[in-house]
Every structure is written in structure tokens, then in C-alpha cells.
Design an enzyme around this catalytic site. Structure first.
Site, PDB file in Angstrom:
ATOM      1  N   THR A  45       9.023  36.024  94.090  1.00 37.19           N
ATOM      2  CA  THR A  45       8.865  34.630  94.512  1.00 37.19           C
ATOM      3  C   THR A  45      10.028  34.191  95.389  1.00 37.19           C
ATOM      4  OG1 THR A  45       7.673  34.159  92.468  1.00 37.19           O
ATOM      5  CG2 THR A  45       8.531  32.276  93.702  1.00 37.19           C
ATOM      6  N   THR A  46      11.242  34.433  94.932  1.00 34.17           N
ATOM      7  CA  THR A  46      12.428  34.035  95.694  1.00 34.17           C
ATOM      8  C   THR A  46      12.468  34.726  97.051  1.00 34.17           C
ATOM      9  OG1 THR A  46      13.612  33.767  93.609  1.00 34.17           O
ATOM     10  CG2 THR A  46      14.939  33.869  95.594  1.00 34.17           C
ATOM     11  N   TYR A 137       4.080  40.717  86.000  1.00 36.44           N
ATOM     12  CA  TYR A 137       4.834  39.535  86.415  1.00 36.44           C
ATOM     13  C   TYR A 137       4.011  38.302  86.042  1.00 36.44           C
ATOM     14  CZ  TYR A 137       7.425  36.459  89.698  1.00 36.44           C
ATOM     15  OH  TYR A 137       8.162  35.446  90.270  1.00 36.44           O
ATOM     16  N   LYS A 167       7.889  40.502  83.211  1.00 35.25           N
ATOM     17  CA  LYS A 167       8.747  39.460  83.794  1.00 35.25           C
ATOM     18  C   LYS A 167       8.097  38.149  83.413  1.00 35.25           C
ATOM     19  CE  LYS A 167      10.661  37.702  88.166  1.00 35.25           C
ATOM     20  NZ  LYS A 167      10.450  36.265  87.894  1.00 35.25           N
ATOM     21  N   SER A 212      16.519  33.413  90.343  1.00 33.38           N
ATOM     22  CA  SER A 212      17.120  33.144  91.652  1.00 33.38           C
ATOM     23  C   SER A 212      18.567  32.678  91.541  1.00 33.38           C
ATOM     24  CB  SER A 212      16.294  32.106  92.403  1.00 33.38           C
ATOM     25  OG  SER A 212      16.208  30.900  91.663  1.00 33.38           O
TER      26      SER A 212
END
Length: 303
Positions: A45-46, A137, A167, A212
Site C-alpha cells: 500500500t505504501t 495480506y 500481514k 509505513s
């Protein structure tokens, strides 16, 4: 339950709207030397992985594996996509370049509606990298796929022999607790992904983290993990509360991937570049306020 390993969710660094591969060597050295972070999660995502082309994702994966050799302990490549063939292609590529693990997000346009549908999709991807540890994830706030992980785990090893863990990027600590309670043999890893709640997840039994903030607060988070392991819960709380104080402040200003990239840029001095549309870059006002707030925080023992 000491946190065995914390991962950094890597940013995608862009230059003139194209990926900036040469900066990754500097990025790796910064994470290892300045933040004491030696594990990375690439194209998540980051890193705006779902906004990248397949070729760009392959190039980034190759560069992280290459630059991380003999420096990083784990390089996990996110290979999730909206369609199965692309996931499979990325999984084969990750295996070929020597990734330490692969992770897959649930497809989120046409969504799996139950456990069996989701497992069938994940299984088809995992089979393309039969020697590589596989992670699911779980991020229902973004995918809208709310199948409980506790349910997913039942019989998962028989269907996906390489299944290594999850995750877990959700605030549902009840689901996480039930997963860990079922994981009596410790065969699975649960890497928590909501940075402001990491300490609570550790208390429940999470044994890793992906986030993040560890790009720029990795050193402080490692000190929190050390305090938790001692155990010095009061000190661990101080670190968690201060991280939360910063995040609460920036969330009120409007805080997403674009703003996180801006914070990483001013903390590290490494140009993360702009985000890719539809995301737009952080405003100069946000950057000034976020920097002032972060600079004002006094960490325990001067850390």
C-alpha cells in the site's frame, strides 16, 4: 512474546512520474543504518503497488532484492492484483529473483464472498512460487473483503503448503487474538499493520509488524519492542503514545500515502517524489505543520 521481526512498508519513489530506481540503494542503507530496519515489504500500500504497471513492479522488486543482498534479512514482495494471471506472473517473477516471501491482497473489484473463494484464489497464486513463503495480506478497510482471518486459517496449510502467515492490517484485535490462540504450534507469523496499535497487538501475541511509520520512526519502534521484551511496559507505552500523538495530529490534517511520503522525505532527506494519480502530493502547509510537530516530540531517554 518478543516481536521477532519488524518490516518496513517501502515507498514507491517516483521521479517525473516514473519510478526512481537509483535511489533504492540509498534507501536500503538509510533503513539499515539510521532506522535499524532490516526487513522490507515491497509494492504494498505504501509503495502504491496497485498504481504501478506490472513491469514497474518487477523492476522495483528486482532492485530491492539486488540492493538488499547481504544488508536486509527479509524482502517480501507483494504480488497481489485485481486479476489472477497478473498475480501469478508476479509470483513467478518474485520466486525467480530470490524474494524471501510473497504476499497477496484479496482481489477487490470482483470480491471473494466466502473463505473457499478467497482460498482458491490465493492457492492459485501460491502454486506459481512453490518454494517461497506465502503471506495473505489482510486489509479490509481498503479491499472491502471482510472474511475473518480466523476462519481462513482452518485447514489452510493443507491447501497452501507454503502458507507462512498474515500481514494483518485491520483494527479487529478479536480476530487477531483468535488467530494467535489457534496458532498453538507457532507455525504461522502474524505481522501487524496498524502502527498506532502495535503495542496492543504485541500484547495479544503478534510476532512482527509491517508499517509505513517504520520508514521514519523505525528506531523508536525498535526501542518500544525492546522495552516490551524486557518487559518494561511503562516505557513501551511511552513510545506508543508518542507515535500516536504524531499520527493523531497529522490524521486531523489529512493523512494518507502522499502525506506519508512527504514526511519520509523531510525526515530522511531521500526524495520520495510525488504520488501517482489519483493521489496528489502533500501541501506545503501540511509539510510545515507535520515537521514542526515531529520535531517537537521528546522521545524517552533522548531517543
Amino acid at each position: 512474546n518478543n516481536c521477532e521481526w519488524g518490516l518496513n512498508g517501502c515507498f514507491g519513489s517516483f521521479y517525473c512520474r516514473k519510478i526512481n530506481l537509483p535511489v533504492i540503494r540509498q534507501y536500503v542503507d538509510y533503513l539499515v543504518n539510521e532506522q535499524n530496519v532490516k526487513n522490507v515489504f515491497v509494492n504494498g500500500t505504501t509503495g502504491e503497488g496497485l498504481s504501478l504497471s506490472i513491469q514497474e513492479r518487477k523492476q522495483l522488486a528486482e532492485e530491492w532484492v539486488c540492493q538488499g543482498k547481504d544488508k536486509l534479512d527479509h524482502v517480501i514482495i507483494h504480488v497481489g492484483a485485481l486479476n489472477l494471471p497478473e498475480c501469478q506472473e508476479l509470483a513467478r517473477h518474485a520466486a525467480a529473483i530470490g524474494a524471501g516471501g510473497i504476499a497477496v491482497i484479496a482481489p477487490f473489484f470482483f470480491k471473494p464472498t466466502n473463505k473457499d473463494e478467497l482460498v482458491a484464489f490465493l492457492q492459485k497464486v501460491a502454486l506459481e512460487a512453490p518454494e517461497v513463503p506465502f503471506y495473505y495480506y489482510h486489509i479490509p478497510p481498503l479491499t472491502g473483503v471482510k472474511i475473518r482471518v480466523e476462519e481462513l486459517l482452518d485447514g489452510i496449510k493443507a491447501q497452501i503448503p507454503t502458507f507462512q502467515g498474515v500481514k494483518f492490517s485491520d483494527t479487529d484485535l478479536l480476530d487477531l487474538a483468535q488467530c494467535i490462540n489457534k496458532n498453538e504450534t507457532g507455525e504461522f507469523e502474524f505481522l501487524y499493520g496498524v502502527d498506532e496499535q502495535l503495542l496492543g497487538a504485541l500484547a495479544i501475541g503478534a510476532n512482527g509488524a509491517v508499517g509505513s511509520t517504520y520508514n521514519y520512526l523505525g528506531r523508536q519502534t525498535n526501542l518500544m519492542l525492546q522495552a516490551f521484551a524486557k518487559p518494561d511496559f511503562a516505557l513501551a507505552q511511552q513510545y506508543q503514545f508518542l507515535t500516536g500523538e504524531f499520527l493523531s495530529f497529522v490524521i486531523k490534517l489529512g493523512f494518507g500515502v502522499a502525506q506519508t511520503k512527504a514526511v519520509m522525505t523531510f525526515v530522511s532527506g531521500i526524495p520520495m517524489g510525488p504520488p501517482r494519480l489519483p493521489l496528489v502530493g502533500a501541501s506545503s502547509e501540511f509539510i510545515a505543520k507535520a515537521k514542526a510537530k515531529l520535531d517537537s516530540i521528546v522521545w524517552p531517554n533522548g531517543n
